[in-house]
Write an enzyme that holds these catalytic residues in place. Structure first.
Site, mmCIF file in Angstrom:
data_model
loop_
_atom_site.group_PDB
_atom_site.id
_atom_site.type_symbol
_atom_site.label_atom_id
_atom_site.label_comp_id
_atom_site.label_asym_id
_atom_site.label_seq_id
_atom_site.Cartn_x
_atom_site.Cartn_y
_atom_site.Cartn_z
ATOM 1 N N ASP A 27 34.407 28.232 -2.059
ATOM 2 C CA ASP A 27 33.592 29.171 -1.296
ATOM 3 C C ASP A 27 32.325 28.455 -0.863
ATOM 4 O O ASP A 27 32.024 27.372 -1.331
ATOM 5 C CB ASP A 27 33.170 30.353 -2.178
ATOM 6 C CG ASP A 27 34.360 31.178 -2.600
ATOM 7 O OD1 ASP A 27 35.293 31.315 -1.810
ATOM 8 O OD2 ASP A 27 34.348 31.667 -3.749
ATOM 9 N N LYS A 49 32.598 32.392 4.057
ATOM 10 C CA LYS A 49 32.158 32.776 5.409
ATOM 11 C C LYS A 49 31.196 31.721 5.934
ATOM 12 O O LYS A 49 30.299 31.292 5.228
ATOM 13 C CB LYS A 49 31.416 34.110 5.341
ATOM 14 C CG LYS A 49 32.337 35.295 5.272
ATOM 15 C CD LYS A 49 31.547 36.577 5.461
ATOM 16 C CE LYS A 49 32.367 37.757 4.981
ATOM 17 N NZ LYS A 49 31.620 38.756 4.286
#
Ligand SMILES: C[S@@+](CC[C@H](N)C(=O)[O-])C[C@H]1O[C@@H](n2cnc3c(N)ncnc32)[C@H](O)[C@@H]1O
Length: 452
Positions: free
Chosen positions: A214, A236
């Site tokens: 991540d 993201k």
């Protein structure tokens, strides 16, 4: 004899005569090493240990049963002499005679007077030999040798494939054999300081074919990965396709089904608000062997770094950790009827802190209850704010992300304890070449994810 100019050298002693003066335990250790190297050992000493006697009785060495004499250096054409008599005059005499005769000499009592010194040595199960010189300080050499052997043992140092087993380091990790069983290991890498990953976690990462990370994974950790491990980023990122949990599950399962050793790195602990359980479920459903390596969770470690223990004798013996992602509603439902003496630790609560403090006062928390906010804990940007429920409820507070919020009497401990964890000084293998190559591997991996 200057230590600074020592030349590290591995010499072949097979069938070469070596003289050992002295027969005590120090001599015994050196004799063992010499015999392992195939040397022909002559021992001159009036007395010897039981072990040396056994060696002599099995004809592994020659024992001359008396004190050292000047002419002993002529007993054979010695390549090397070791003196370990425990008597300085004798040792110094041996050193001086060897110097005259151009024979390398190790004086076990004094590295400074030796023309040769033993390295602190050791061997791994697969035959890697470690030899360390401590600049004539044997204790330092042994400490470094032990640390290296320990890390090799744990897989923290990757010696690479043995010659002939793989084409090169870049392909060694990413070409699983067809019949290899893939696995998935979830590794919690702690709250942000690259030193706070466990030894087991680091070892699993180093043995991986592919790591799935991540955005929260500490950048410095990447620099520790051997080249050849593929990095797939699934966090993201602005302007990039964001990867859903289902897609992440698919990626790790798919890679493992192809026979790869997959390591999924997650911030803190994988099972604390980390969706690790869902990833394990996906693996179990697909019949993939899965392991979880626990990580240090920010919910305890970050307050600790700011001098706030989540429990403290005489203050409170319990704490509740809750997600504040959905604001006051989720916090109130988490605390339920729990007594307000319990410390309340909120994760993902930075954005809605004002509303949460108001709600806590409304359900009966004292307005003077202390509150601590630790932003970017255990990183060089750690920032701590101390306040009360009332102050935040009235004036508002919008800390940055990530932040851990601690509410309860334990927050007062910070006044006494202060900051307890300095930012990491770890630099590891940090160099620009390493980072560049890791980043280009990452870009390639991102492309793979987006197109899959
Ligand atoms: C999705 S949760 C994951 C928690 C993680 N699994 C753990 O065990 O620490 C992310 C939240 O953890 C907290 N967090 C993680 N690392 C942090 C850090 N270094 N400093 C402050 N808060 C942190 C923040 O509250 C952040 O919003």
């Amino acid at each position: 004899m200057s230590a600074q100019h020592d030349l590290p050298l591995f010499v072949d002693l097979e069938a070469k005569p070596v003289l050992v003066v002295g027969g005590g335990v120090v001599a015994e250790r050196k004799i063992n090493s010499l015999l392992e190297s195939g040397a022909i050992v002559t021992v001159v000493a009036p007395e010897i240990t039981g072990h040396i006697r056994n060696l002599e009785q099995s004809n592994a060495l020659i024992w001359v049963t008396r004190e050292f004499e000047v002419l002993d250096l002529q007993l054979a054409k010695f390549w090397l002499a070791i003196t370990a008599t425990g008597v300085a005059d004798v040792d110094n005499l041996v050193v001086a005679l060897c110097e005259d005769d151009q024979i390398w000499c190790v004086n076990c009592a004094s590295g400074q007077t030796s023309s040769a010194v033993f390295a602190a040595q050791g061997k791994t199960a697969d035959g890697i030999q470690i030899a360390v010189s401590g600049n004539r300080d044997p204790k330092r050499a042994v400490a470094v040798r032990d640390a290296i052997l320990y890390e090799l043992d744990l897989g923290l140092i990757d010696p690479g494939p043995q010659r002939g087993q793989a084409l090169g380091s870049d392909t060694a990790h990413i070409s699983p054999s067809a019949d290899k069983t893939g696995t998935v290991t979830l590794v919690g890498d702690g709250p942000g300081d690259p030193e706070l990953i466990t030894l087991r976690g680091l070892a699993r990462i180093r043995q991986a074919d592919v790591v799935v990370v991540d955005r929260l994974a500490p950048q410095a950790l990447w620099t520790r990965l051997p080249l050849g491990i593929e990095i797939v980023k699934v966090g993201k990122e602005p302007g990039k396709h964001s990867v859903s949990q289902d897609e992440i599950n698919e990626i790790i399962v798919d890679r493992a089904l192809k026979g790869q050793q997959v390591v999924r790195i997650k911030g803190g602990d994988s099972f604390v608000l980390g969706r690790g359980g869902e990833e394990v479920q996906a693996c179990v459903t697909a019949g993939i062997p899965v392991e979880v390596v626990p990580g240090i969770t920010s919910s305890i470690a970050v307050p600790a770094a700011a001098g706030i223990p989540v429990t403290h004798r005489g203050v409170t013996s319990s704490f509740i950790m809750a997600s504040a992602h959905d604001g006051a509603k989720s916090v109130l439902s988490a605390i339920g009827n729990t007594p307000s003496e319990a410390t309340l630790v909120l994760l993902m609560g930075a954005g809605r802190l004002t509303e949460i403090c108001q709600a806590l006062i409304e359900v009966g928390y004292s307005p003077t209850t202390p509150l601590g906010v630790v932003e970017a804990g255990l990183t060089p940007d750690q920032n701590v704010t101390i306040s009360t429920l009332q102050e935040v409820a009235q004036n508002g507070l919008k800390p940055g992300n990530p932040s851990v919020v601690v509410i309860g009497e334990v927050v007062r401990m910070r006044t006494e304890l202060g900051d307890l964890s300095p930012a990491s000084t770890y630099s590891g293998f940090l160099n620009s070449e390493h980072i560049d190559s890791r980043e280009s591997a990452t870009s390639r991996a991102n492309f793979d994810v987006a197109s899959s």
